[in-house]
Scaffold this motif. Structure first.
Motif, PDB file in Angstrom:
ATOM      1  N   TYR A  34       0.839  -1.215   0.000  1.00  0.00           N
ATOM      2  CA  TYR A  34       0.000   0.000   0.000  1.00  0.00           C
ATOM      3  C   TYR A  34       0.866   1.255   0.000  1.00  0.00           C
ATOM      4  O   TYR A  34       0.634   2.185  -0.769  1.00  0.00           O
ATOM      5  N   VAL A  35       1.890   1.276   0.839  1.00  0.00           N
ATOM      6  CA  VAL A  35       2.745   2.463   0.952  1.00  0.00           C
ATOM      7  C   VAL A  35       3.625   2.632  -0.279  1.00  0.00           C
ATOM      8  O   VAL A  35       3.758   3.735  -0.833  1.00  0.00           O
ATOM      9  N   LEU A  36       4.241   1.535  -0.743  1.00  0.00           N
ATOM     10  CA  LEU A  36       5.274   1.630  -1.773  1.00  0.00           C
ATOM     11  C   LEU A  36       4.724   1.839  -3.178  1.00  0.00           C
ATOM     12  O   LEU A  36       5.334   2.532  -3.981  1.00  0.00           O
ATOM     13  N   LEU A 231       4.792  12.117   0.310  1.00  0.00           N
ATOM     14  CA  LEU A 231       3.692  12.253   1.265  1.00  0.00           C
ATOM     15  C   LEU A 231       2.778  13.384   0.810  1.00  0.00           C
ATOM     16  O   LEU A 231       2.790  14.485   1.365  1.00  0.00           O
ATOM     17  N   PRO A 232       1.958  13.128  -0.225  1.00  0.00           N
ATOM     18  CA  PRO A 232       1.051  14.173  -0.722  1.00  0.00           C
ATOM     19  C   PRO A 232       0.137  14.674   0.395  1.00  0.00           C
ATOM     20  O   PRO A 232      -0.291  13.903   1.255  1.00  0.00           O
ATOM     21  N   GLU A 233      -0.124  15.962   0.373  1.00  0.00           N
ATOM     22  CA  GLU A 233      -0.865  16.576   1.467  1.00  0.00           C
ATOM     23  C   GLU A 233      -2.239  15.967   1.668  1.00  0.00           C
ATOM     24  O   GLU A 233      -2.703  15.815   2.798  1.00  0.00           O
ATOM     25  N   THR A 238      -2.966   9.614   6.261  1.00  0.00           N
ATOM     26  CA  THR A 238      -3.211   8.189   6.017  1.00  0.00           C
ATOM     27  C   THR A 238      -1.907   7.432   5.807  1.00  0.00           C
ATOM     28  O   THR A 238      -1.712   6.333   6.341  1.00  0.00           O
ATOM     29  N   LEU A 239      -0.997   8.033   5.025  1.00  0.00           N
ATOM     30  CA  LEU A 239       0.281   7.380   4.756  1.00  0.00           C
ATOM     31  C   LEU A 239       1.140   7.282   6.016  1.00  0.00           C
ATOM     32  O   LEU A 239       1.806   6.266   6.243  1.00  0.00           O
ATOM     33  N   LEU A 244       3.557   3.908  10.205  1.00  0.00           N
ATOM     34  CA  LEU A 244       3.696   3.512  11.605  1.00  0.00           C
ATOM     35  C   LEU A 244       3.138   2.112  11.828  1.00  0.00           C
ATOM     36  O   LEU A 244       3.709   1.307  12.579  1.00  0.00           O
ATOM     37  N   PHE A 245       2.032   1.804  11.168  1.00  0.00           N
ATOM     38  CA  PHE A 245       1.459   0.464  11.292  1.00  0.00           C
ATOM     39  C   PHE A 245       2.390  -0.582  10.693  1.00  0.00           C
ATOM     40  O   PHE A 245       2.494  -1.709  11.203  1.00  0.00           O
TER      41      PHE A 245
END
Length: 305
Positions: A34-36, A231-233, A238-239, A244-245
């Motif tokens: 999800y992040v990458l 890290l779009p505003e 959410t990111l 952290l999760f």
């Protein structure tokens, strides 16, 4: 049978560490995907550094609450364990790069090839042999990977990004080698140092942090513009929560990996990792829109026989 006795039975048979490792692995893979890949995140070393830092913070908090115990930092032990930390960084970085370029089903199918390297590594390092039945299962894993690759190569969207596709397979090859080396080396050193599970988690993550920071500063763009792109505003909160999760998931997989390798064997650990790739691959099709093709489904099915 009382719950403590039942849990002791699950632990003794290896069932409990296997189940917890499966759960942690699924969470880790899906969160990283999800992040990458969701927002073109390109600071992999930074992400991995955050994950290792979260692991250390959790360990410190749990120790302060007298929930866990582990050996404090020792220079001699650190020197002995440092090669394992290097292999860990190589494993998680190449895995994150593979996920960035490949779909989850293809990634999980090719991850099975690591089992073959680990099995033969155990033969060389710890004795033992590979049976005909095991060899047959290895051939099925290779066959499933070939099917998945052929299916992906026929996908129009992947043809349009063939360079990324080739990079994904290159990173996947590095990941298989580094994963096998990490698991085998860690098992050998756990025996020689008599490390407990939380000792392994502590030293793995503590020694990884400086390596990840150095690699991030050397290879990644720390400009303000790049941070805003990563890290779009509109999705920043959410990111950040997802990152952290992913650190919490990394803590879970660090502990359950050490637990699983100590209680079972390197080959069993890797086989379990392969079996739990079925729900992981399914999650990629459900949550990330990975194509549901005959090749993907057939590859997953054959790889689990």
């Amino acid at each position: 049978m009382s719950p403590p006795t039942f849990l002791s039975f699950l632990n003794a048979t290896g069932t409990l560490p296997i189940l917890t490792y499966c759960a942690a692995s699924i969470l880790m893979t899906v969160t990283n995907k999800y992040v990458l890949s969701g927002y073109e995140f390109n600071m992999n070393f930074f992400l991995l550094g955050v994950q290792s830092t979260v692991c250390i913070v959790l360990l410190k908090v749990f120790k302060f609450m007298n929930l866990v115990s582990y050996r404090e930092f020792d220079l001699a032990l650190s020197r002995k364990w440092f090669p394992i930390a290097v292999l860990l960084v190589a494993m998680i970085y190449t895995g994150s790069k593979s996920l960035q370029y490949l779909s989850i089903p293809v990634y999980t199918i090719f991850k099975n090839l690591t089992i073959i390297l680990i099995a033969y590594g155990e033969v060389l390092w710890f004795g033992g042999s590979v049976s005909r039945l095991t060899m047959a299962s290895f051939l099925l894993m290779v066959f499933s990977s070939i099917i998945a690759a052929l299916s992906d190569s026929s996908n129009a969207s992947i043809k349009a990004t063939s360079i990324k596709f080739d990079f994904g397979y290159l990173w996947m090859a590095f990941n298989c080698v580094s994963s096998a080396a990490f698991v085998l080396t860690m098992r050998k050193h756990i025996k020689s140092t008599n490390f407990k599970d939380f000792d392994t988690v502590y030293y793995n993550n503590l020694l990884s942090i400086p390596l990840l920071i150095i690699m991030s500063l050397m290879m990644e763009n720390w400009s303000r513009e790049n941070f805003e792109r990563n890290l779009p505003e509109d999705v920043r909160n959410t990111l950040v929560i997802a990152i952290l999760f992913s650190g919490i998931s990394a803590f879970g997989i660090s502990y359950t990996s050490a637990w699983c390798v100590r209680v079972t064997s390197s080959t069993t650990y890797s086989m379990v990792g392969a079996l739990n790739k079925l729900p992981v691959a399914a999650s990629g099709m459900i949550f990330f829109g990975d194509p549901i093709t005959i090749g993907n489904v057939s590859g997953i099915f054959i790889g689990k026989i």
